[in-house]
Design an enzyme around this catalytic site. Sequence first.
Site, PDB file in Angstrom:
ATOM      1  N   ASN A  62      -9.840  11.429  -7.662  1.00 51.08           N
ATOM      2  CA  ASN A  62     -10.847  10.393  -8.357  1.00 51.08           C
ATOM      3  C   ASN A  62     -10.116   9.902  -9.580  1.00 51.08           C
ATOM      4  O   ASN A  62     -10.356   8.906 -10.203  1.00 51.08           O
ATOM      5  CB  ASN A  62     -12.150  10.969  -8.345  1.00 51.08           C
ATOM      6  CG  ASN A  62     -12.902  11.150  -7.420  1.00 51.08           C
ATOM      7  OD1 ASN A  62     -12.776  10.245  -6.412  1.00 51.08           O
ATOM      8  ND2 ASN A  62     -13.764  12.236  -7.084  1.00 51.08           N
ATOM      9  N   ARG A  86     -15.230   6.023  -1.891  1.00 49.72           N
ATOM     10  CA  ARG A  86     -16.445   5.414  -2.062  1.00 49.72           C
ATOM     11  C   ARG A  86     -16.559   4.850  -3.486  1.00 49.72           C
ATOM     12  O   ARG A  86     -17.543   4.655  -4.293  1.00 49.72           O
ATOM     13  CB  ARG A  86     -17.523   6.500  -2.666  1.00 49.72           C
ATOM     14  CG  ARG A  86     -18.060   7.438  -1.151  1.00 49.72           C
ATOM     15  CD  ARG A  86     -19.092   8.371  -1.523  1.00 49.72           C
ATOM     16  NE  ARG A  86     -19.573   8.869  -0.534  1.00 49.72           N
ATOM     17  CZ  ARG A  86     -20.221   9.991  -0.523  1.00 49.72           C
ATOM     18  NH1 ARG A  86     -20.169  10.779  -1.673  1.00 49.72           N
ATOM     19  NH2 ARG A  86     -20.750  10.496   0.722  1.00 49.72           N
ATOM     20  N   GLY A  87     -15.362   4.038  -3.728  1.00 62.21           N
ATOM     21  CA  GLY A  87     -15.119   3.317  -5.147  1.00 62.21           C
ATOM     22  C   GLY A  87     -15.766   3.805  -6.230  1.00 62.21           C
ATOM     23  O   GLY A  87     -15.480   5.033  -6.560  1.00 62.21           O
ATOM     24  N   GLY A 103      -7.618   2.691  -4.327  1.00 66.81           N
ATOM     25  CA  GLY A 103      -7.461   3.586  -3.092  1.00 66.81           C
ATOM     26  C   GLY A 103      -5.819   4.317  -2.878  1.00 66.81           C
ATOM     27  O   GLY A 103      -5.938   5.477  -2.477  1.00 66.81           O
ATOM     28  N   ASP A 104      -4.770   3.521  -3.134  1.00 71.39           N
ATOM     29  CA  ASP A 104      -3.600   4.177  -3.094  1.00 71.39           C
ATOM     30  C   ASP A 104      -3.428   5.088  -4.194  1.00 71.39           C
ATOM     31  O   ASP A 104      -2.726   6.085  -3.812  1.00 71.39           O
ATOM     32  CB  ASP A 104      -2.377   2.927  -3.222  1.00 71.39           C
ATOM     33  CG  ASP A 104      -2.661   1.856  -2.086  1.00 71.39           C
ATOM     34  OD1 ASP A 104      -3.215   2.074  -1.018  1.00 71.39           O
ATOM     35  OD2 ASP A 104      -2.477   0.553  -2.369  1.00 71.39           O
ATOM     36  N   TYR A 164       0.774 -14.127   1.945  1.00 68.27           N
ATOM     37  CA  TYR A 164       1.777 -15.026   2.619  1.00 68.27           C
ATOM     38  C   TYR A 164       2.918 -14.172   3.234  1.00 68.27           C
ATOM     39  O   TYR A 164       4.051 -14.041   2.621  1.00 68.27           O
ATOM     40  CB  TYR A 164       2.494 -16.111   1.483  1.00 68.27           C
ATOM     41  CG  TYR A 164       1.404 -16.940   0.906  1.00 68.27           C
ATOM     42  CD1 TYR A 164       0.615 -16.490  -0.141  1.00 68.27           C
ATOM     43  CD2 TYR A 164       1.221 -18.373   1.361  1.00 68.27           C
ATOM     44  CE1 TYR A 164      -0.360 -17.429  -0.615  1.00 68.27           C
ATOM     45  CE2 TYR A 164       0.384 -19.250   1.009  1.00 68.27           C
ATOM     46  CZ  TYR A 164      -0.432 -18.813  -0.220  1.00 68.27           C
ATOM     47  OH  TYR A 164      -1.395 -19.583  -0.758  1.00 68.27           O
ATOM     48  N   ALA A 196       0.768  -1.244  -0.100  1.00 66.06           N
ATOM     49  CA  ALA A 196       0.111  -0.017   0.003  1.00 66.06           C
ATOM     50  C   ALA A 196       0.791   1.194   0.063  1.00 66.06           C
ATOM     51  O   ALA A 196       0.591   2.162  -0.685  1.00 66.06           O
ATOM     52  CB  ALA A 196      -0.917  -0.076   1.096  1.00 66.06           C
TER      53      ALA A 196
HETATM   54  P1  ATP Z   1      -8.246  -0.686  -2.171  1.00 65.76           P
HETATM   55  O1  ATP Z   1      -7.844  -0.909  -0.824  1.00 65.76           O
HETATM   56  O2  ATP Z   1      -8.767  -1.702  -2.929  1.00 65.76           O
HETATM   57  O3  ATP Z   1      -7.343   0.243  -3.050  1.00 65.76           O
HETATM   58  P2  ATP Z   1     -10.156   1.229  -1.176  1.00 65.76           P
HETATM   59  O4  ATP Z   1     -11.551   0.785  -0.694  1.00 65.76           O
HETATM   60  O5  ATP Z   1      -9.214   1.944  -0.515  1.00 65.76           O
HETATM   61  O6  ATP Z   1      -9.615   0.255  -2.249  1.00 65.76           O
HETATM   62  P3  ATP Z   1     -12.003   2.464  -3.297  1.00 65.76           P
HETATM   63  O7  ATP Z   1     -13.083   3.280  -2.731  1.00 65.76           O
HETATM   64  O8  ATP Z   1     -12.422   1.204  -3.925  1.00 65.76           O
HETATM   65  O9  ATP Z   1     -10.857   2.349  -2.346  1.00 65.76           O
HETATM   66  O10 ATP Z   1     -11.515   3.329  -4.467  1.00 65.76           O
HETATM   67  C1  ATP Z   1     -10.815   4.737  -4.185  1.00 65.76           C
HETATM   68  C2  ATP Z   1     -11.084   5.710  -5.507  1.00 65.76           C
HETATM   69  O11 ATP Z   1     -10.893   5.061  -6.367  1.00 65.76           O
HETATM   70  C3  ATP Z   1     -12.670   5.968  -5.449  1.00 65.76           C
HETATM   71  O12 ATP Z   1     -12.869   7.078  -4.306  1.00 65.76           O
HETATM   72  C4  ATP Z   1     -12.633   6.420  -6.886  1.00 65.76           C
HETATM   73  O13 ATP Z   1     -12.217   7.594  -6.804  1.00 65.76           O
HETATM   74  C5  ATP Z   1     -11.722   5.457  -7.437  1.00 65.76           C
HETATM   75  N1  ATP Z   1     -12.423   4.133  -8.098  1.00 65.76           N
HETATM   76  C6  ATP Z   1     -12.563   3.185  -7.387  1.00 65.76           C
HETATM   77  N2  ATP Z   1     -13.399   2.263  -8.155  1.00 65.76           N
HETATM   78  C7  ATP Z   1     -13.595   2.675  -9.315  1.00 65.76           C
HETATM   79  C8  ATP Z   1     -14.278   2.542 -10.248  1.00 65.76           C
HETATM   80  N3  ATP Z   1     -14.876   1.175 -10.432  1.00 65.76           N
HETATM   81  N4  ATP Z   1     -14.418   3.253 -11.126  1.00 65.76           N
HETATM   82  C9  ATP Z   1     -13.949   4.591 -11.271  1.00 65.76           C
HETATM   83  N5  ATP Z   1     -13.302   5.007 -10.288  1.00 65.76           N
HETATM   84  C10 ATP Z   1     -12.975   3.988  -9.226  1.00 65.76           C
END
Ligand code: ATP
Length: 314
Positions: free
Chosen positions: A280, A225-226, A255-256, A104, A35
Amino acid sequence: RPRVVTLGETMALVRATEIGSLRHAGALALGIGGAESNVAIGLRRLGVDVSWLGRVGDDPLGERVAREIRAEGVDVRCPVDADAPTGLMLKERTTASATAVLYYRAGSAGSRLAPEDIPPGWIEEASLLHVSGITALLSDSARSALSAAIDRAAAAGTTIAFDVNFRSSLAPAGEAGPVLRDLAERADVVFGNAEEIGLLHPGADVEDAAARLRAAGGSELVLKRGSDGAAVFRADRVVEAPALRVDAVDTVGAGDAFVAGYLSGLLEGLSVSERLVRANACGAMACTGPGDWESSPTLRDIARLLGPEGDPVR
Ligand code: ATP
């Protein structure tokens, strides 16, 4: 002199190149992932001087970890631990759009990070320290290193960013919650998704949790918010921004990349809404390829993504 410093565990990453269970996978690709180093690389692509610290084993995978991060232009500090192997992470593409990750890493070199691994001045001379909750759940010594890093940053006036990054494979939620809350309360900027924020303050909604973090001295909570984008909760207002529409291949690492985009904007003095637009865009771009950090964009990539659609790039 790096403006951002970050520490944590980076592992070798083996991923199936085809869709289906690892049970039958024939072809595998080797890379690396972690991460905090993902964030470091993301920041570097956006023009920020950054340093990453993490232990690796005395093995070819440890060399691979150090080489790859260094090759991205990140300053790498990696003590070699002769008594433990570099950790490993396997990625399975269970369906065209779903990914499963297997770790692992128990007893790995990266999990043996200790306070004395952190060089004098390294944190004190940086503008910002970025850390994540993963480190707190790796081992007692890693948790002490994380805590020492935060104390040193606080004493030196270095801004502290914390990504909750809860990993259920490392600890049960009930055990992790109070540990992660304590760390979040010591940070200036906290990142997390709704589930992670719920873990910090069970029963509280995000607005409530944000107010509690502010009461503890933090300034902002950034909610990921994904595919619904993101929001920032501050004392005076809530700022929201929608996600960009992309064909997502692998959302691990989004997310990173998002965090890297947000922090680079913070360091540049962008407004909260401008930071969110950039973050974003970084998150969306990171979803477009199979690696954890390889699809992290440069400023030019972002301008292209946000620019007029359909114009060919010549
Ligand atoms: P991870 O730990 O797997 O990296 P996370 O839960 O920390 O994920 P997410 O909310 O899944 O983070 O994703 C982070 C950001 O990435 C979101 O706020 C959004 O800006 C972008 N993002 C994630 N998924 C999508 C998607 N399917 N389409 C467009 N943007 C996305």
